[in-house]
Every structure is written in structure tokens, then in C-alpha cells.
Enzyme design. Sequence first.
Site, PDB file in Angstrom:
ATOM      1  N   LYS A   1       0.847  -1.195   0.000  1.00 46.75           N
ATOM      2  CA  LYS A   1       0.000   0.000   0.000  1.00 46.75           C
ATOM      3  C   LYS A   1       0.884   1.248   0.000  1.00 46.75           C
ATOM      4  O   LYS A   1       1.906   1.276   0.709  1.00 46.75           O
ATOM      5  CB  LYS A   1      -0.912  -0.028   1.239  1.00 46.75           C
ATOM      6  CG  LYS A   1      -1.979   1.079   1.264  1.00 46.75           C
ATOM      7  CD  LYS A   1      -2.896   0.964   2.483  1.00 46.75           C
ATOM      8  CE  LYS A   1      -3.988   2.033   2.471  1.00 46.75           C
ATOM      9  NZ  LYS A   1      -4.879   1.952   3.652  1.00 46.75           N
TER      10      LYS A   1
ATOM     11  N   SER B   1      -9.960   2.295   2.640  1.00 42.15           N
ATOM     12  CA  SER B   1      -8.982   2.959   1.808  1.00 42.15           C
ATOM     13  C   SER B   1      -8.003   2.006   1.122  1.00 42.15           C
ATOM     14  O   SER B   1      -7.390   2.377   0.126  1.00 42.15           O
ATOM     15  CB  SER B   1      -8.190   3.950   2.653  1.00 42.15           C
ATOM     16  OG  SER B   1      -7.371   3.278   3.588  1.00 42.15           O
TER      17      SER B   1
ATOM     18  N   SER C   1     -10.444   0.192   7.001  1.00 42.70           N
ATOM     19  CA  SER C   1      -9.795   0.275   5.690  1.00 42.70           C
ATOM     20  C   SER C   1      -9.127  -1.006   5.211  1.00 42.70           C
ATOM     21  O   SER C   1      -8.678  -1.068   4.063  1.00 42.70           O
ATOM     22  CB  SER C   1      -8.766   1.405   5.693  1.00 42.70           C
ATOM     23  OG  SER C   1      -9.410   2.639   5.538  1.00 42.70           O
TER      24      SER C   1
END
Lengths: 451, 95, 492
Positions: free
Chosen positions: C78, C158, C182
Site C-alpha cells: 500500500k 482505503s 480500511s
Amino acid sequence: MTNYSITGATGEWEVVVGLEVHAQVTSNAKLFSGAATAFGAEPNSQVSLVDAAMPGMLPVPNAECVRQAVRTGLAIDAQINRWSRFDRKNYFYADLPQGYQISQLYHPIVGEGAVEIDADEKAGIPVPKTIGVERIHIEQDAGKLMHDQHPTMSYVDLNRCGVALMEIVSRPDMRSPAEAGAYLAKLRQIVRYVGSCDGNMDQGSMRADVNVSVRKPGAELGTRTETKNVNSVRFVMAVVESEARRQVDLIEDGGTVVQETRLYDPDKNVTRPMRSKEDAHDYRYFPDPDLLPLVLEEAFIEECRASLPELPDAKRARYTGELGLSAYAAAVLTADVETARWFETVLDAGAEPKAASNWVTSDLFGALNRLGKDISESPVSPVQAAALLKLVSDGTLSGSLAKQVFEIMLETGDDPAKIVEDKGLKQTSDTGAIEAVIADVLAKNPGQLEA
Amino acid sequence: MSVDSATVRKIASLARIAVTDDQVEAMVPELNNILGWIEQLGEVDTASVAPMTAVIANTLRLRDDFVTDGGVREAVLANAPANQHGFFGVPKVIE
Amino acid sequence: MSNLTEPGIAAIRDGVRDGEFTAREVAEAFNTAVAAAKPLNAFIVETPEHALAAADQADKDRAAGTLKPLSGVPIGMKDLFCTKGVQTTAASHILEGFVPEYESTVSQKLWDAGAGMLGKLNMDQFAMGSSNETSAFGNVISPWRANGSNRALVPGGSSGGSSSAVAARLCPGATGTDTGGSIRQPAAFAGIAGIKPTYGRCSRWGIVAFASSLDQAGPMARSVQDCAILLEVMAGFDPKDSTSLDLPVPNWEAGLNSDLRGKRIGIPKEYRMDGMDPEIETLWQQGIAWAKEAGAEIVEVSLPHTKYALPAYYIIAPAEASSNLARYDGVRYGLRDLPEGAGLQDMYAATRAAGFGDEVKRRILIGTYVLSAGFYDAYFTQASKVRTLIAQDFDRAWGTCDLLLAPTTPTAAFSPGEQSDNPIAMYLNDIFSVPASMAGLPAMSVPGGLNKDGLPLGLQIIGQAFDEQSVLNAGLAIEQRAQFAARPDKWW
Ligand SMILES: [Mg+2]
Ligand SMILES: [Zn+2]
């Protein structure tokens, strides 16, 4: 009571002063990073990624900074809070990379304490006075901006950024420039004794925010201004004086004092509003979520207490009591921790207190003054001093002879016994012979004594 | 509590985010909508509740006072928009 | 094996070890898949050379008999994790071009364990969002589509680049971060597994901060076992993070056991909300039945402050974010917008206006407001007290149960644009995931099945602090019974 007041067109005005003193904690590394704290390094060379607030960097507190704050608190008989925590003070400025300063607003590590200032008749402090300390908290120092290196840019150096500070906040208990000066000097004396701050005001290790307001005697507190980062006792006194005068003139001319942050200009001896702080009134303090509550164990606090040296007031009392010194001598000898330490080493080496006191305060101080040296740079060691005093007390040297030998010691660094031996100096009535010897030594080491 | 355009402007200024008049006008109802929704928290009686201080019960660990970092000026300045002779350059500030 | 993007983490690890294929072959297969999946927009930066270098090292280590726990396994990272020498942006324009001089603790642990990096995964900007529509680098698109539809769907957020990439087999596993859901919400939307461990398990050092008291890293992968393997490497005490837990990391993979006899699973009644999607309700009942079948005792529990978790979260998280994001000021890294004649403060305002996206600005403004003079107690202090009550709710529940079972999300994935002009509707995506975040508890989402449109739905297991093992075990028990084998048809 202090009788200091400012005389204005409408009569007498009382001055009310409180100080927020920022004292740099003596530590090897910064408060929340492992970067060094040494003074005067190359720009940005003592900066870690944490200090530069790189994305994802996190603070880890330095145990020594916590310990020194607790010791300082204990030295002023303050409440030590077993539970404290760090808060963020949010504002934007180029010397503050995180966009917030990690400080302690809601739960400081040290609470209520007090500092006693001494009577000083000449300065208008007829009796000793207790100045309340509201709190001591730990916080980060900011970086440094340089404005004179480039026509359109300021330069940012983050070496100081993140260095640990103790903010020592007084009550608004001072009523004159002299009291403010005496309080700051006393605080400096204490932190130097404790070893929690080196007290070097010219290097910025200790600086005061001076809060000043004026009022008619007995009236409510007036609006105060805060003059930031004043870096000497003399300047603090000057700020109180000039700021109080400015406020009285302003009010008497029909104006009102604005609560604001000001800067002191020592060249012109005036304060002026600080432009960069104009709109920084809402700091949005909240607990720093990167840090957990700081919990102090009883044992840790006791260790801090046990590690405290004899403090200046206690030492002075002992000098006048136990050692039988005059109040004046005791005050002079305890004024600075280095002097007291030096003096006590002379005693440890066997010297008699009164003789040692007289000798240190007159002979040694006179010589150091002449040489422009600090006691820590004295060419003669305390052990040598004790040896010299011994030669006087056992009758080997007369007082005046001892002074001459001391001059040679200052020149050569030799032990007094060696000088006496080498030169064949013994107490004798033949002063002419001795003077010849001394003249000879001094001739071989020209110039130094006038340095 | 609700915000008006002056408040939005003030918050944006505190947060150092430049906003146009149109943006401010758009934000007023948007922020009020959100603030109105979070205000339901006021219903909760918290008179005898302490604010959370640590989500997992834990106290602060301290590190020893050793110099373990710094001396990385290159790394510190590597991404600087204005690296000026080892300093960060910013528009001139008057203090 | 013909297609080396098919095996998961455990299978790749074992296959490389057993010589079924080389690590290089695996890395090449995934690099090819990544390069061919541009329409998903799951990656901000691709790093095929990093994956190949780690693979070559793995093949060497196999020959030398020095294989590591993740030798031969390439993963996606990420873009919230700082990676040394590789651009890290948190999907924000304000960090465009920022190349860290350091490696986050979690990513370093993964590389040290032999893993390779396929690239930096797209995400919601600064991890603020639940649909991956707030990235400065464009929306991430889910590989999933509803039955008979060509409409794009969001991958959740997210960690939407992570969920999309794992579901599309662009990587066998990925890192995620979870502040209010998330990891779990995008895992649920994409039909994969994901676990947020206990707050403090994974170091936050080197992860771009959103809300420090809530942020936790965790793995996302196609199976519970794969999550256990990754989490074991990612977790661990870090002296550089003051909130890091100084606890040994259990052998979660070795401890996996789907026998739930002796476990009491609580069903929080407040999670059953008015107007709840009947398909979510059905899935929940199915999950309860599976848990019973696995031997668990089911008990009803009450978490009375559940409905206040989300509004409290939307005070605390933005407040922390408003302060955490103050460092993006154009002085030391990232974007600088210096209008002609601008002073320092103007530069800050211009830089931050140009660099932050709308949702980030919205949250910074909310956060600034709730901390500002006169409002702090009413908002922030009150929210912090409610947070205490939420944690106490869980503590009380642990008196009668060992785990909680609930849906992960109130709906299946939706289309881009469907909720983006209504912030509160978007925030409600996290209604079931936020309470565990507020209490710092471990929680995981596992695929439970498909809705009538053929879209994945997730079941959430919440555990007691430090008890990731029970969470994983319950996840495994559900996984074995759900037999979730659906996968998106390749259209990209
Ligand atoms: Mg101050
Ligand atoms: Zn301060």
C-alpha cells in the site's frame, strides 16, 4: 514589600510580572529523537528524520529529560505528578517541521512549587520573597531561522529542533525589575546546582518570556503582554522597566494595552510587537496520540530525590552556621555551583574554612578577575590552594609571602611546596632576597599576568 | 452548533488551506451536515466517564540518553523543494 | 502449474521450497499480470525489478538451503508505507515525487523475510475514504462486476488498490492499513480476507499517519492462512514506535485450528440496524450457523454505544489527522506552491490547497474545527469519553463471549460516484468496522458468499486484545464452510 512603582501623570502604577523560563535540559540526545544536542554544529547536521518530521516518523521520549525535569521540580519543592502526558500545540511556522510542538498543557510533569529570592536592600528587595512556580513542563525546542543569508529567502536550520526544554512557569508574583531579575538569577543558580540545565543564557540554553502588566495599586490585574526569548538577567529587568513604562504611557494617553507577543530590541531598549505570532492564538492543544501517558514510579522519584546535591539555600545556611562564615562570604561562595564545588574541594584537602573563604573570595577571585578567567579555568587547583593555605597556617609562609608564591603558582602552575623548595623560600625576615626571586620568576614569564 | 462562511474561512486559515469564495459557500452546508450528524454524541451521558488515554492499556516507554541518530543531512534535505547550502529555503520571514 | 498467479502465499512458499516452480517464474507471472491490468488502476508505481531481485535471491537461498518465511512470495505494498528509494505518496498530490530515504518497519520486515515488491498500491488519499475515489492518481476499479452488468464497481477503501489487486490475482497478498475499517471493508467488497491486528501489534514507524490512535497495518490475501503467514512477519515490537506492543509474536499459522468447540461467539444485537439489507441479514444468520457447526456456542450480547462509534470516530480521526497532516507544508519535501510574491504563510495555504484532495481538506477542516478554542470539550473530549464507553462495552461483552460475529459492511460494493457527493452515506460504510477500531481490537473480514447480484459479502470476527489467534481460527472455520470459490471474470 517592594516599593517599586512607576510614576505617571495620573499617579503611581504597580507593575506585575510573571516569567515563563525555557531551560534547555542537559542531555546528550534530543527529547524525542536520537540526534545530538551539542551547540554550534553545522546546519542540519544534528537532525534526524524524526526532527525533520518526515512522513511516518514517530517520537520516543528520552528518559534523561524526564529525570532532569523531576529533579528540577524536587529542587523547588514542587508537586511531582505521577501521571502526566504530552499534548500537541498546533501552529504553522518554518522552525516547526511537524506543524505542532509536543508540549504538556493539560497534565504537566511538575506542578506547584516555589523559589525564594533573597533580600537585596540596594535593589529594593528589603526582605526575602517567595515567588510561586505554577508548573514545569517538558517540551520540544524549535529550529532556527536565518534571515540575512539571501535577499528573498530565510534559511531553516533544524539542529535545535526537538531539543528538550523545561518550561518553568512562575506565578505573577514579581513587582519590580529587581525581583524579576533576582528570580531568574535564582532559578539559573538552582538548575546549575541540580545539573538539569547549563544556564548558558548567551547560547540560548535559558531564556525568559516576560509577562508584564500594570495596574493602579490594589486594582484588578491589567492586560499583559508577553515579551519572548529574553536572554539575560539584565535584559529581563530592562524589559520589565521599558514595557511597564510603555503601558503606563499608553493607558494615560487614552489607549488600551493589547494582549500580544512582543520582541525586545536590546540596542534600542524597546519592545515591539512580534509579527510572526500575530494570528497564532488558537493552538488547538490535544493529547499527542503518538505517545502514551507518562507514569512515574515512586522508586524513580525517590532516586531523583536522592541524586539531588545540596541546594544553594541549604549550602549557604551551612556555610554561615556550621562553617562560621560571614553572610556575605557564604553568599559569594554559593552563588555559583562551580565556585562552591571549588571551595569545598579546598576544604576537603584540609584547609580551614574561614582562611579558605577569605583566600578564595579575595586572592583567587582577584586573580581570576585580572586574568579574565572563570573559576573552572583557574590555573591553580583547589588542592594546590589548600597546600598554600597549609603553608601559611603552619607558619612556613607569611601572608605576604603567600601572596607572592600564589603569583608564581598562577604563572607556572607549580605546587606551592615545590616553589618554596626550589626558591628556598621560608618565612624569613630577609624580604629583599624573596623579592628578588619573585622578580626573576615574573621576568621569565612576561605579559601573562596582564592578560 | 453550526458554522457560517466566516467560521469556515477562519478554520481554513487556521488549517492553512487557501479557499475561494465558491469553495467556502460549498463547504458551509457540507460541514454543517457532518457537524449536525456528529452532534448526536451530545446525547450520551459522560459525566462520570474519563476520556480514553490509551486504547490498549499501556504506559510510556522511555529510551536511554544516547546519540543514535542525526548526521544524515543528505537524507534530511534529499526531497527539499529549496535546498540552500544545507538549509531549507523558505520565503523571507519577518519576525 | 500453468498459471503461477493462481497459488496463494502458502502455496507459493511451499512450491518454491519444493521446487515445483522457481521464485523467478512466480515473480515474472505476477509482473506480467500487473502490467496487463492498467484498467484496474490498482498500482501507483510498479516495481517489477524489486520483485525479480527478491525472487532471484529466493532461488539462490533455496539452493543454499537458507530459505526465509516468505522466500519467493511477491506482494503489493500500500502506498502509505514509506519505501526507501521508491516514490511514496499516500495517493496525494502533495507527496508526488517524494522518495523516502527510509523503509517502514513493516515493509522492512517483509523484505527481510524474503518477500518481493510488485509495486506501490493505489489507495484513498491519506487513507481517507471507503471507495478509492479520493486518490490523486485516479479511482481504483474493482475486478468484480454485478451479474450481467458492465458497470464499474468500487473496490472499497482505503486499501482499495490492495483489495482490487489481490482479487484480480495481480498479487497473492498485500499490505493494508485500517483506521476505521480500511482493511476489512475493501476485503469484504473484493471477496478476500483481511485482518487488522490489535492496536500496537504492527509498528506504525514509516507508515504515513492518518489518525495515530487508530492506525494499524495488516495483511490482505485470499485465505485466512495466507493472512496468518503475512501477519506473523509484519507484527512485532518496535522500539521506534512508542505505542508498539512489547509482546512476542505468536506462531499464528501453526496455531490455526477451525475447531471452535469451547468458544463462545457473541452476536451484538445493536449491529442489527433498521433498514438493514436483508441479504446482509441472511449472510449473518448463515455465519452464525457455520460457527455453531464448528462447535461454537452462540450468545447474544449488547454493545449499547455502537451507534455512537461512527460519529465519535468522525471527531477523533479528523482531529488527529488535522494535526498529523500539518507537516505537509512545502518546506522539506513534496509539493511547494509559491505564488508570485507570496510569504511563508501564503505558501503554506497555497501548497496545501493545491496538494490535498477535497475529502482530505474536508476532514482537516472538521478536525481543526473540533479542536478549536471553545469547541474542544464539546467535541473532542466528549468523543474521547464515548470512546471509553465503547471500549467498556466490549470489555463487558468479553464476560460472556470470546469473539463477536457481525457483518463487515452494511452493503455490497457500489459504483463510483454513487455515494461520493454524500460524505455521511460514504462514512456509513464503516458502521460495523469502526467500533473495533475505536477499541483497538483485532478484527478480520472473511468472504461469506455472494449477494443476488453476484457480488461478495464479508463476515467480520472481532476478538479480544492480543487474541488474533481466536479471530483467525473463527475466520478459518467460516472459510472452510463458506467454500468461497467465486472469482471475478477477467475483463481488464
Ligand atoms: Mg511562553
Ligand atoms: Zn514553551
